[in-house]
Design an enzyme around this catalytic site. Structure first.
Site, PDB file in Angstrom:
ATOM      1  N   HIS A 243       0.799  -1.231   0.000  1.00  0.00           N
ATOM      2  CA  HIS A 243       0.000   0.000   0.000  1.00  0.00           C
ATOM      3  C   HIS A 243       0.836   1.288   0.000  1.00  0.00           C
ATOM      4  CE1 HIS A 243      -3.434  -2.535   1.024  1.00  0.00           C
ATOM      5  NE2 HIS A 243      -2.723  -3.047   2.020  1.00  0.00           N
TER       6      HIS A 243
HETATM    7  C1  BDR Z   1      -2.863   0.749   5.478  1.00  0.00           C
HETATM    8  O1  BDR Z   1      -3.038   0.258   6.796  1.00  0.00           O
HETATM    9  C2  BDR Z   1      -1.818  -0.151   7.344  1.00  0.00           C
HETATM   10  O2  BDR Z   1      -1.956  -1.403   7.920  1.00  0.00           O
HETATM   11  C3  BDR Z   1      -0.798  -0.103   6.237  1.00  0.00           C
HETATM   12  O3  BDR Z   1       0.456   0.317   6.739  1.00  0.00           O
HETATM   13  C4  BDR Z   1      -1.371   0.885   5.263  1.00  0.00           C
HETATM   14  O4  BDR Z   1      -0.984   2.204   5.608  1.00  0.00           O
HETATM   15  C5  BDR Z   1      -3.556  -0.181   4.513  1.00  0.00           C
HETATM   16  O5  BDR Z   1      -4.922  -0.249   4.797  1.00  0.00           O
END
Ligand code: BDR
Ligand code: CA
Length: 314
Positions: A243
């Protein structure tokens, strides 16, 4: 072109960690002014040392780290150890960091840094809940127009949520902060799950990262192997979505992404849709277009970009 000055607001998190390394691996294009830590994936007392550990691994202890908010604005903190492990950076055994953190409160430092530099010369990349950013905007609303842009990871529309059926984790943890940020008037680019679910780690890529044989490469093979296990099981895919690095990739290579100007509002009413990003994709309302919602990305090219940056790290 002179490197772009950026601040990364983060809750590391293995995918946050890749985003930070991507920035550090491209000093030709990016000047990382500082890391501001926020509570999110794990509590603040872990995200702060995690920032320091990553900078020590990369040999960049010259970059300052600031502690920010330890809890969301109005709701209790929800964390994600089920994804990231109890340290937030499970998968690699880091030494305890020795670099001191800086004394300023992260939102204060963001305000001071952005307001003291030329207009539109700093970009903010939030990779966690938006608490620090909302606090900075509350202190200095002119921050919104002073920033070049805010390129954030958060939200979901077409893909649905990853923490509730409709909400993505970062927005869900602090929806009140997110609502403030979307209402701020800043130039906002959103890398939501709609985009980041297209950026799946492949085995070959992970092997290439390890194959670099560098201390960063070897550590990240461990970190990402741990990180992937949750998502590959959940989604039944071969690799987990990466992500947060999509924000830095967008900054470095916007031509690899497609998006659309839309209105984004955040649901802050308690109930089934709490923390949902409500995206007016087809302009069915007259609400102002306040964000660019990224809808597509060239995944192989983005992963090449990241690998290339890792090649330049120790
Ligand atoms: C987001 O949530 C976190 O767990 C990850 O680092 C990312 O920023 C994804 O939904
Ligand atoms: Ca994150």
């Amino acid at each position: 072109m002179a490197p772009r000055s950026i601040i990364i607001d983060t809750d590391p998190g293995q995918d946050d960690a890749v985003a930070i390394m991507l920035a550090l691996g491209r000093p030709d294009a990016v000047e990382l002014l500082g890391l501001t830590a926020v509570a999110g994936n794990v509590p603040l007392h872990l995200t702060v040392p995690n920032c320091l550990k990553l900078l020590e691994l990369a040999g960049r202890t010259d970059i300052p780290v600031f502690a920010g908010a330890s809890a969301p604005l109005m709701v209790p903190l929800v964390t994600a150890e089920h994804v990231h492990g109890k340290t937030g950076l499970d998968g690699w055994d880091f030494p305890e960091p020795t670099t001191p953190i800086r004394p300023e409160f992260a939102p204060d430092w963001i305000v001071e840094t952005v307001m003291s530099r030329p207009e539109k010369s700093v970009t903010l990349l939030p990779l966690g809940p938006l608490t620090n950013v909302a606090l900075a905007l509350a202190k200095e609303p002119r921050l919104a127009e002073r920033l070049e842009s805010i390129i954030l990871m958060g939200g979901a529309c077409v893909e649905g949520g990853n923490i509730t059926p409709t909400a993505e984790f970062n927005i869900f943890v602090d929806p009140h902060a997110a609502a403030r940020v979307f209402a701020s008037g800043a130039d906002i680019v959103v890398l939501s799950l709609d985009a980041t679910h297209q950026a799946q780690i492949t085995n070959d890529w992970l092997t290439a990262i390890k194959g670099l044989g560098t201390r960063v490469g070897v550590a990240f093979e461990g970190l990402l192997t741990f990180y992937e296990r949750f998502d590959t099981e959940k989604y039944g895919t071969d690799g987990g979505p990466l992500h947060d690095p999509m924000t830095v990739a967008h900054l470095l290579a916007p031509h690899l992404f497609t998006g659309k100007r839309v209105n984004v509002e955040v649901e802050t009413t308690p109930g089934l849709c709490f923390g949902q990003t409500v995206v007016d994709r087809w302009a069915v309302t007259d609400r102002p277009k306040n964000a660019t919602w990224v809808t597509g990305l060239d995944s192989p090219a983005v992963f090449d970009l990241i690998l290339d940056a890792f090649r330049r790290l120790p």
